[in-house]
Design an enzyme around this catalytic site. Structure first.
Site, PDB file in Angstrom:
ATOM      1  N   ARG A 236       0.862  -1.173   0.000  1.00 33.37           N
ATOM      2  CA  ARG A 236       0.000   0.000   0.000  1.00 33.37           C
ATOM      3  C   ARG A 236       0.897   1.220   0.000  1.00 33.37           C
ATOM      4  O   ARG A 236       1.980   1.189   0.621  1.00 33.37           O
ATOM      5  CB  ARG A 236      -0.863   0.035   1.277  1.00 33.37           C
ATOM      6  CG  ARG A 236      -2.041  -0.886   1.271  1.00 33.37           C
ATOM      7  CD  ARG A 236      -3.133  -0.416   0.304  1.00 33.37           C
ATOM      8  NE  ARG A 236      -4.300  -1.240   0.348  1.00 33.37           N
ATOM      9  CZ  ARG A 236      -4.580  -2.232  -0.502  1.00 33.37           C
ATOM     10  NH1 ARG A 236      -3.744  -2.517  -1.484  1.00 33.37           N
ATOM     11  NH2 ARG A 236      -5.699  -2.918  -0.407  1.00 33.37           N
TER      12      ARG A 236
ATOM     13  N   GLU B 213      -3.786   7.928  -4.774  1.00 29.13           N
ATOM     14  CA  GLU B 213      -4.112   7.274  -6.057  1.00 29.13           C
ATOM     15  C   GLU B 213      -5.481   7.759  -6.526  1.00 29.13           C
ATOM     16  O   GLU B 213      -6.393   7.881  -5.706  1.00 29.13           O
ATOM     17  CB  GLU B 213      -4.152   5.752  -5.855  1.00 29.13           C
ATOM     18  CG  GLU B 213      -2.817   5.191  -5.434  1.00 29.13           C
ATOM     19  CD  GLU B 213      -2.884   3.691  -5.099  1.00 29.13           C
ATOM     20  OE1 GLU B 213      -3.909   3.054  -5.400  1.00 29.13           O
ATOM     21  OE2 GLU B 213      -1.925   3.189  -4.533  1.00 29.13           O
TER      22      GLU B 213
ATOM     23  N   HIS C 277      -1.371   0.815  -9.692  1.00 30.10           N
ATOM     24  CA  HIS C 277      -1.949  -0.129  -8.715  1.00 30.10           C
ATOM     25  C   HIS C 277      -2.554  -1.316  -9.466  1.00 30.10           C
ATOM     26  O   HIS C 277      -3.763  -1.548  -9.410  1.00 30.10           O
ATOM     27  CB  HIS C 277      -2.991   0.567  -7.828  1.00 30.10           C
ATOM     28  CG  HIS C 277      -3.352  -0.246  -6.614  1.00 30.10           C
ATOM     29  ND1 HIS C 277      -3.772   0.312  -5.429  1.00 30.10           N
ATOM     30  CD2 HIS C 277      -3.361  -1.588  -6.401  1.00 30.10           C
ATOM     31  CE1 HIS C 277      -4.028  -0.638  -4.548  1.00 30.10           C
ATOM     32  NE2 HIS C 277      -3.785  -1.804  -5.130  1.00 30.10           N
TER      33      HIS C 277
HETATM   34  C1  8YV Z   1      -6.601  -4.586  -6.302  1.00 35.92           C
HETATM   35  C2  8YV Z   1      -5.647  -4.672  -3.918  1.00 35.92           C
HETATM   36  O1  8YV Z   1      -5.856  -3.793  -7.159  1.00 35.92           O
HETATM   37  O2  8YV Z   1      -5.788  -6.883  -3.201  1.00 35.92           O
HETATM   38  C3  8YV Z   1      -5.740  -5.711  -2.880  1.00 35.92           C
HETATM   39  O3  8YV Z   1      -5.785  -5.354  -1.704  1.00 35.92           O
HETATM   40  O4  8YV Z   1      -5.503  -3.521  -3.644  1.00 35.92           O
HETATM   41  C4  8YV Z   1      -5.627  -5.063  -5.340  1.00 35.92           C
HETATM   42  O5  8YV Z   1      -5.506  -6.402  -5.578  1.00 35.92           O
HETATM   43  C5  8YV Z   1      -7.833  -3.896  -5.971  1.00 35.92           C
HETATM   44  O6  8YV Z   1      -8.536  -4.375  -4.886  1.00 35.92           O
HETATM   45  C6  8YV Z   1      -8.734  -3.880  -7.203  1.00 35.92           C
HETATM   46  O7  8YV Z   1      -9.493  -2.816  -7.175  1.00 35.92           O
END
Ligand code: 8YV
Length: 313
Positions: A232, A261, A279
């Site tokens: 993150r 973001e 991301h």
């Molecule tokens: C995805 C994520 O990009 O798994 C996570 O926590 O942040 C990512 O895999 C996201 O959730 C898709 O919108």
């Protein structure tokens, strides 16, 4: 039978949306011109939230939904979901672990290789005709190097396995030693940085990991060091990182995640010693299909009174 009503926090791929719309009445809050008015209008009947890792579900949104039973997250990270509010109010939470591990780890390795081998600059070098004027400068080797992995969870372990195949020497930081893993455990982040040539950050987000990759860690990594972040944005002190990249007190970075973001710090766009991704570590068709299926299967299990497939403890 009337369809349960769900709140969708952000767009899902069509293959998930069409299935969700067949089973539920789907309220798309992200498409509403007036979010508050939209919530007030639909709140009384909403029984589930389908969200994404980076969007989460705040206590404020959950409080507005008196019949909320479950939050299903398209992503493994639950740092943007107010888990204590959910727990205290008997709201169940699910996420999508395991199915995305391999792709996220792949991107971690790709970013490390791209930053060290200057893959994007080399591509530009060929395209813009520089090659015909002379050879490109030399780059940094990845194989055989000392890599510090920050966070030895599922993704950290998958990155370690991949880099071990590159003959890298792996050490890691975590809250505790993982007895079943053959890598060196270093309980102090500055010390890990001192002993590493590259660092790959795979920690979970949230208050306890906020800004742990700070100026001291970057200084200890040193001028030849490369940082990759596939966790993150919050885990890295972005101001310190940009400063280190600008002053070349570290060599380069590969970043999939950021503080703000998608409107990232403009200085990152101009820096040539950083490789950027939107991301997108889990963003393959294969993984996103598996993630969407897990979200849908968890919701279906909940409404059928069956055990959840991947509940968040
Ligand atoms: C995805 C994520 O990009 O798994 C996570 O926590 O942040 C990512 O895999 C996201 O959730 C898709 O919108």
């Amino acid at each position: 039978m009337t369809k349960p009503e769900i709140l969708l926090m952000g767009p899902y791929p069509d293959w998930d949306l069409s299935d969700l719309e067949e089973r539920y009445v789907v309220h798309k809050i992200y498409a509403a011109p007036d979010r508050d008015a939209f919530l007030t209008m639909h709140a009384p009947n909403i029984r589930a939230i389908a969200t994404r890792g980076e969007l989460g579900a705040s206590a404020e949104v959950m409080k507005a939904l008196p019949r909320l039973e479950i939050v299903s997250c398209y992503g493994v990270g639950t740092d943007a979901i107010d888990l204590s509010h959910a727990r205290e109010n008997g709201i169940r939470v699910t996420n999508t672990p395991d199915v995305l591990t391999a792709d996220v780890a792949d991107l971690g390795v790709a970013l490390l290789l791209a930053a060290a081998r200057r893959v994007t600059q080399a591509d530009a070098y060929v395209r813009n005709g520089s090659w015909s004027k002379g050879n490109m400068g030399l780059v940094t080797r990845v194989c055989g190097k000392k890599v510090g992995i920050v966070g030895m969870g599922r993704v950290g372990a998958a990155v370690a396995r991949r880099l071990a195949a590159f003959d890298c020497e792996i050490a890691y930081f975590d809250l505790a030693r993982r007895e079943n893993l053959p890598y060196a455990f270093i309980s102090d982040l500055v010390e890990l940085a001192r002993q590493s040539e590259f660092m790959v950050v795979t920690l979970a987000g949230g208050d306890s990991t906020k800004g742990v990759i700070d100026a001291k860690v970057l200084e200890a990594l040193g001028a030849e060091g490369i940082v990759v972040n596939i966790s993150r944005g919050s885990t890295v002190d972005e101001t310190a990182l940009i400063d280190a990249l600008e002053r070349r007190t570290i060599k380069a970075a590969g970043l999939d995640v950021f503080w703000n973001e998608p409107n990232i710090d403009a200085r990152l766009i101009t820096l040539e010693n950083v490789v950027l991704q939107p991301h997108h570590a889990s963003g393959t068709v294969e993984t996103r299909q598996a993630m969407g299926k897990l979200v849908r299967d968890n919701l279906a299990a909940h409404f059928a009174g069956a055990p959840l497939i991947t509940p968040v403890a």
